[in-house]
Every structure is written in C-alpha cells, then in structure tokens.
Enzyme design. Structure first.
Site, PDB file in Angstrom:
ATOM      1  N   TYR A  98       0.828  -1.201   0.000  1.00  0.00           N
ATOM      2  CA  TYR A  98       0.000   0.000   0.000  1.00  0.00           C
ATOM      3  C   TYR A  98       0.868   1.259   0.000  1.00  0.00           C
ATOM      4  O   TYR A  98       0.507   2.274  -0.595  1.00  0.00           O
ATOM      5  CB  TYR A  98      -0.944  -0.002   1.203  1.00  0.00           C
ATOM      6  CG  TYR A  98      -2.113  -0.937   1.013  1.00  0.00           C
ATOM      7  CD1 TYR A  98      -3.227  -0.540   0.288  1.00  0.00           C
ATOM      8  CD2 TYR A  98      -2.098  -2.220   1.554  1.00  0.00           C
ATOM      9  CE1 TYR A  98      -4.301  -1.396   0.093  1.00  0.00           C
ATOM     10  CE2 TYR A  98      -3.160  -3.090   1.360  1.00  0.00           C
ATOM     11  CZ  TYR A  98      -4.260  -2.674   0.631  1.00  0.00           C
ATOM     12  OH  TYR A  98      -5.312  -3.526   0.434  1.00  0.00           O
ATOM     13  N   GLU A 140      -8.248  -7.313   5.349  1.00  0.00           N
ATOM     14  CA  GLU A 140      -7.371  -8.380   4.847  1.00  0.00           C
ATOM     15  C   GLU A 140      -6.687  -9.130   5.978  1.00  0.00           C
ATOM     16  O   GLU A 140      -6.506 -10.351   5.911  1.00  0.00           O
ATOM     17  CB  GLU A 140      -6.360  -7.782   3.873  1.00  0.00           C
ATOM     18  CG  GLU A 140      -7.017  -7.362   2.564  1.00  0.00           C
ATOM     19  CD  GLU A 140      -6.250  -6.297   1.806  1.00  0.00           C
ATOM     20  OE1 GLU A 140      -5.018  -6.166   2.035  1.00  0.00           O
ATOM     21  OE2 GLU A 140      -6.868  -5.600   0.975  1.00  0.00           O
TER      22      GLU A 140
END
Length: 400
Positions: A98, A140
């Site tokens: 990310y 997640e």
C-alpha cells in the site's frame, strides 16, 4: 471519518480528479511496473493490464470510495471494500504494498493535474487514500486470520485426481491437497486463485469459482477456455486446457470471496450465464448435501445446450431438491434440452418472490440487464448480489 476540511476539498476536486482518473491510473501502472517489474510476476494479471480492465477497476473503486465518504461522512464504507479485500488476500497482497502504491499513485496525480494539486488538495486526497488503505488492511488481516494463512502466503499445492471434459471449451479439474492434510474451509460461492508458471517464466494468477460442495476434501474448479475471437486469448485458461492432466500438481490459494450462500430460509434465485454457472452449482451442492427444503429457482442462459457446462450436474441437483425448479435459455438448438426457451433470458413472466435472495454471475452486460429486470419485477436492490470474474468494472462504469 473524513475531516470536514478534507471533505470540502474532495467535494470541490472530485469532478476534476474523477475525470482524469483514467489518465492517472494509466500513468500510475506504467511507472510502477517500469520500476518494479517483479510485480507482474505472480501478482498482477498482465491480460487485464493490456486490456485496461485493471486500470478502469482501480479508477472506479477510488471514485466510488471518495463519493461514499462524501455521501455518508460518519461511516466507513467497509462493505464497498469487501470484494477488493477478498481479491487482495487471494493474490497475496501485503501491507507494505500500500505504501508502494501510494508513492506511484500520488506521483501520477501530481503529474496529470499539475498546479491544481495544491498542498491542501494533496493532503485531502492523501486522507482518502489512507482511509481506504487502512480499511482494506484491516479487512485483509481479519480474512488471513480466519483462513489461517500468513499475509502474502495463501498458497498450497494440490494434485489433480481427475480431468473431465465438460464441453468443447470447458474442463473440470478435481483436486486433492498434495500433503494429504484436510482441505481448507470453503463457503459455497467462493473462488480460489490458481498460480501457474507461463512458458516465458512469468507466473500468472487467475480466479476460478469452486464448482463442488464446499465441504468436500476433493475440490473441483471448472475452467472455460477463453478463445481470442479478435482479442488476445486467455493465456492461463488455454495453458490449463493444453497441459494439465491427472497426477499433475497445481498451486491454489485458500478459498476467498464475499458472494456466498446466505444462511436464511428466504426463497433463492441463482441466475447465471455461461461459465457463471460454477458458483451456482457449488451452492446447489451445499443445499443438496443439507437436504434443504428452501425454495430454489435456477435460471441459466447459454449459447446452446452443448455449450452449457455442468448442465447434467445442475439438473441432477435441482431434481434432488424438493422445492427447486430450473429454467434454461439458449440462443440456438434449444429443442435439444426439453423445456428450455430460445433467445435471451427474460424474467418478466417468472414471478419471483419479492423477498427472494438473488445471486448473479456471468458477463457484466448480462448481469446489468438481468438486474434491471429483477428491479422492475419488484426485487429490492439489496437482495441482489453479483460475482464478477476479473476486475470489477461495474463500479468503474457506474462512476465513469
């Protein structure tokens, strides 16, 4: 969730950013892959990169998330992100990626929009990005914990115990864990990622729905060969069709996916076209295994009976359920399947119960048309769930 100052800036700049997202995401992917080509080896689908599908899906998800924050500033749209989170864990995305995506995405935003990206505007969109990333990271982590896998490592080796030719273009592979340990938990409607090494040495991933009962030790995936027909052919599906035989090993992720059979007793409608039948068959297998008395309507459209994968399985399972019925539509040769109809799926005369739980799977154009028919027929939008094979372009087109 989104600060008032940032919300005002996002509202003012969303039209400009949204209008440039295609150019932004094009530049983002090009730069990131140029500097990190390893991401194309076992992470990103290069077919979707070439077609632009992944770029459009990313743009649509960003625009939809920002719009949702503005529409409901006191909440975080976790439901919107569930599909993305499941896909991420199924391909092995990790938290550190990310930060990498942030670097290249924001560089692309600045390059494309130039002086319009003031420090305050950049800070507002930075807030949106990290709200989205934080929500995904949390989801997640929970999914990995539930699946008992390490982030980035959802993989396990499976052995092909049988290969079945379903149609001229569709093959089923029955698989068992190579280590002999119990198969991971699955829910009816979920998919697995398949990781294969291509002839040029690059690994590619594709997702295939389980088409077997979710609790079985031997699992089944049913793969339709994607022929070119003027476009690039599906490299993974064709490789599996050409080379995978009984006794071979295949690398699979544990099952993921948020479009799963619900636990209610509401009437159920399973609506599919083409290879979209696969998660529906898994749901039917589960219902049959439980000797369910739930009202079930199975609706399927295909080119012809000969092209209808798992047709015999579908009929067998419907016959085994006391409150189930099926209706098929074929573009040609419908007379070969008694009771079927010729042409495209038409639901107006079927009178589905207004409280039915509806599951859709098939080409995007098919699902959009059927969903419109369902809404006209009185089915609430909240009762209709859909599964997409590949990048979810529903949001992308809706926000275009």
């Amino acid at each position: 969730m989104l600060s008032a100052e940032s919300a005002a800036l996002i509202r003012a700049t969303l039209p400009a950013v949204g209008g440039a997202l295609d150019e932004i995401t094009t530049r983002f992917y090009a730069t990131m892959f140029a500097e990190h080509p390893e991401l194309l080896d076992g992470m990103f689908n290069r077919g979707n990169q070439a077609s632009g599908a992944q770029r459009r899906a990313l743009a649509g998800s960003i625009a939809a998330f920002a719009g949702s924050l503005l529409a409901e500033p006191g909440t975080r749209p976790d439901a919107l992100l569930a599909r993305i989170a499941h896909k991420h864990v199924a391909v092995g995305v990790t938290d550190d990626q990310y930060t990498l995506v942030h670097k290249y995405l924001f560089a692309a935003i600045t390059d494309v929009l130039g002086e319009a990206v003031t420090p305050d505007v950049a800070a507002a969109w930075d807030e949106v990005y990290w709200l989205m990333a934080g929500a995904l990271i949390a989801q997640e982590a929970r999914l990995c914990l539930e699946a008992q896998v390490r982030p980035g490592h959802p993989w396990r080796q499976w052995t092909v115990v049988e290969r079945r030719d379903e149609t001229a273009d569709t093959v089923s592979f029955l698989l068992r864990p190579s280590d002999g340990a119990p198969a991971p938990r699955a829910r009816a409607g979920q998919y697995v990622s398949v990781r294969v090494r291509m002839p040029d040495g690059v690994h590619q991933l594709r997702q295939y729905s389980l088409s077997s009962a979710p609790g079985d030790q031997v699992r089944r995936i049913t793969v339709k060969r994607v022929r070119g027909n003027g476009a690039p052919e599906g490299e993974v599906s064709n490789l599996l069709h050409r080379t995978l035989e009984a006794g071979d090993e295949l690398t699979l992720s544990v099952p993921f996916g948020d479009v799963v059979l619900d636990e209610t007793d509401a009437p159920l409608a399973l609506v599919s076209a083409g290879i979209g039948c696969t998660p529906m068959v898994s749901m039917l297998e589960r219902l049959t295994g439980e000797t369910s008395t739930r009202s079930v309507t199975v609706l399927h459209a295909d080119r012809s009976p000969a092209d209808h994968a798992l047709r015999a399985d579908t009929k067998r399972l419907v016959d085994a359920l006391p409150e189930a019925r099926a209706q098929f539509w074929y573009e040609r040769d419908a007379a070969e399947e008694p009771g079927s109809r010729t042409g495209l799926m038409e639901l107006d005369a079927l009178e589905l119960p207004a409280d039915a739980s509806v599951y859709l799977c098939g080409p995007l154009s098919f699902m959009r048309e059927v969903r419109s028919q369902l809404l006209r027929g009185g089915i609430p939008a909240r009762n209709v769930r859909y599964e997409v094979f590949g990048p979810d372009l529903w949001l992308a087109d809706a926000t275009a």
